[in-house]
Design a protein around this motif. Sequence first.
Motif, PDB file in Angstrom:
ATOM      1  N   THR A 129     -10.438   6.083   5.055  1.00 33.51           N
ATOM      2  CA  THR A 129     -10.347   4.667   5.400  1.00 33.51           C
ATOM      3  C   THR A 129     -11.727   4.118   5.759  1.00 33.51           C
ATOM      4  O   THR A 129     -12.632   4.864   6.114  1.00 33.51           O
ATOM      5  CB  THR A 129      -9.395   4.440   6.591  1.00 33.51           C
ATOM      6  OG1 THR A 129      -9.873   5.157   7.728  1.00 33.51           O
ATOM      7  CG2 THR A 129      -7.986   4.886   6.250  1.00 33.51           C
ATOM      8  N   VAL A 145      -8.813   3.292   1.602  1.00 41.59           N
ATOM      9  CA  VAL A 145      -8.102   2.130   2.137  1.00 41.59           C
ATOM     10  C   VAL A 145      -9.020   1.464   3.153  1.00 41.59           C
ATOM     11  O   VAL A 145      -9.547   2.120   4.055  1.00 41.59           O
ATOM     12  CB  VAL A 145      -6.774   2.532   2.800  1.00 41.59           C
ATOM     13  CG1 VAL A 145      -6.125   1.330   3.489  1.00 41.59           C
ATOM     14  CG2 VAL A 145      -5.826   3.138   1.766  1.00 41.59           C
ATOM     15  N   LEU A 158       0.848   4.180  -2.741  1.00 43.27           N
ATOM     16  CA  LEU A 158       0.533   5.563  -2.396  1.00 43.27           C
ATOM     17  C   LEU A 158       1.661   6.502  -2.815  1.00 43.27           C
ATOM     18  O   LEU A 158       1.409   7.599  -3.339  1.00 43.27           O
ATOM     19  CB  LEU A 158       0.274   5.690  -0.897  1.00 43.27           C
ATOM     20  CG  LEU A 158      -1.035   5.089  -0.387  1.00 43.27           C
ATOM     21  CD1 LEU A 158      -1.052   5.078   1.136  1.00 43.27           C
ATOM     22  CD2 LEU A 158      -2.235   5.853  -0.928  1.00 43.27           C
ATOM     23  N   ILE A 193      -5.840   9.878   2.818  1.00 41.36           N
ATOM     24  CA  ILE A 193      -6.755   8.988   2.109  1.00 41.36           C
ATOM     25  C   ILE A 193      -7.804   8.480   3.097  1.00 41.36           C
ATOM     26  O   ILE A 193      -7.456   8.008   4.190  1.00 41.36           O
ATOM     27  CB  ILE A 193      -6.006   7.790   1.495  1.00 41.36           C
ATOM     28  CG1 ILE A 193      -4.880   8.275   0.569  1.00 41.36           C
ATOM     29  CG2 ILE A 193      -6.971   6.873   0.752  1.00 41.36           C
ATOM     30  CD1 ILE A 193      -5.344   9.032  -0.627  1.00 41.36           C
ATOM     31  N   PHE A 200      -3.027   1.478   8.162  1.00 36.84           N
ATOM     32  CA  PHE A 200      -3.910   2.634   8.065  1.00 36.84           C
ATOM     33  C   PHE A 200      -3.144   3.945   8.254  1.00 36.84           C
ATOM     34  O   PHE A 200      -3.594   4.998   7.795  1.00 36.84           O
ATOM     35  CB  PHE A 200      -5.048   2.539   9.081  1.00 36.84           C
ATOM     36  CG  PHE A 200      -6.143   1.602   8.686  1.00 36.84           C
ATOM     37  CD1 PHE A 200      -6.861   1.805   7.525  1.00 36.84           C
ATOM     38  CD2 PHE A 200      -6.465   0.510   9.475  1.00 36.84           C
ATOM     39  CE1 PHE A 200      -7.877   0.945   7.144  1.00 36.84           C
ATOM     40  CE2 PHE A 200      -7.474  -0.364   9.115  1.00 36.84           C
ATOM     41  CZ  PHE A 200      -8.187  -0.145   7.944  1.00 36.84           C
ATOM     42  N   LEU A 242       0.834  -1.198   0.000  1.00 36.07           N
ATOM     43  CA  LEU A 242       0.000   0.000   0.000  1.00 36.07           C
ATOM     44  C   LEU A 242       0.869   1.248   0.000  1.00 36.07           C
ATOM     45  O   LEU A 242       0.620   2.196  -0.758  1.00 36.07           O
ATOM     46  CB  LEU A 242      -0.923  -0.002   1.219  1.00 36.07           C
ATOM     47  CG  LEU A 242      -1.604   1.329   1.558  1.00 36.07           C
ATOM     48  CD1 LEU A 242      -2.558   1.753   0.449  1.00 36.07           C
ATOM     49  CD2 LEU A 242      -2.332   1.230   2.895  1.00 36.07           C
ATOM     50  N   ALA A 289      -2.402   5.505   4.947  1.00 35.37           N
ATOM     51  CA  ALA A 289      -3.538   6.253   4.398  1.00 35.37           C
ATOM     52  C   ALA A 289      -3.632   7.632   5.045  1.00 35.37           C
ATOM     53  O   ALA A 289      -3.847   8.643   4.363  1.00 35.37           O
ATOM     54  CB  ALA A 289      -4.824   5.467   4.597  1.00 35.37           C
TER      55      ALA A 289
END
Length: 204
Positions: free
Chosen positions: A53, A34, A19, A51, A43, A15, A46
Amino acid sequence: MLTVAVLISGAGSNLRALLDTTADDDFPARVIVVGGDREADGFQHAEDFNIPTMLVPWREYDSREEWGAELGEQLAVWRPDLVVLSGLMRLLPAPLVDAWSPRIINTHPAYLPEFPGAHGVRDALAAGVAQTGASVIIVDNGVDSGPILAQERVPVLPGDDEHSLHDRIKPVERRLLIDVVRRIATGELDLAAVRDARTPRPTD
């Protein structure tokens, strides 16, 4: 611009790589949400990129099917063009896979169809092979059995343990994943065509 939802269960190293890449204005895809099946360190990535979640905790549902139905509803809110499984440690139920097929992809730390399942690196070492690899696949209703989108060999070195081998596979996984997402976004890779090429045709 291809919109992407990423689903995680853990640290989210793939991830993070995605990103970092999609933050470039020239890259033709963006991560828009996410999600995960549990609270996870990933997380934080994110959050670092602002971003949104979504959390669909596995333990709050009586069955995989109920969990999958809620996850599907959450994904439908965001309407991503593509769903990337980034270390999600749950098999998706068939109705969810069927609803999103072929727009769900996953990475695997082996040269599929060799060493499918949750312990691909460990299984490769136990088999004593000279090389393993990394793969990116379309998710189907089997275990790491979907059509292969990209893969690359990684040598097993003398003295390798599960940790050291996996550490060398991970960068290959990330590079393959980013390239697959780019090719999907630019239209170079047609997921439906790849899936349909693997679908058995009825005989006359």
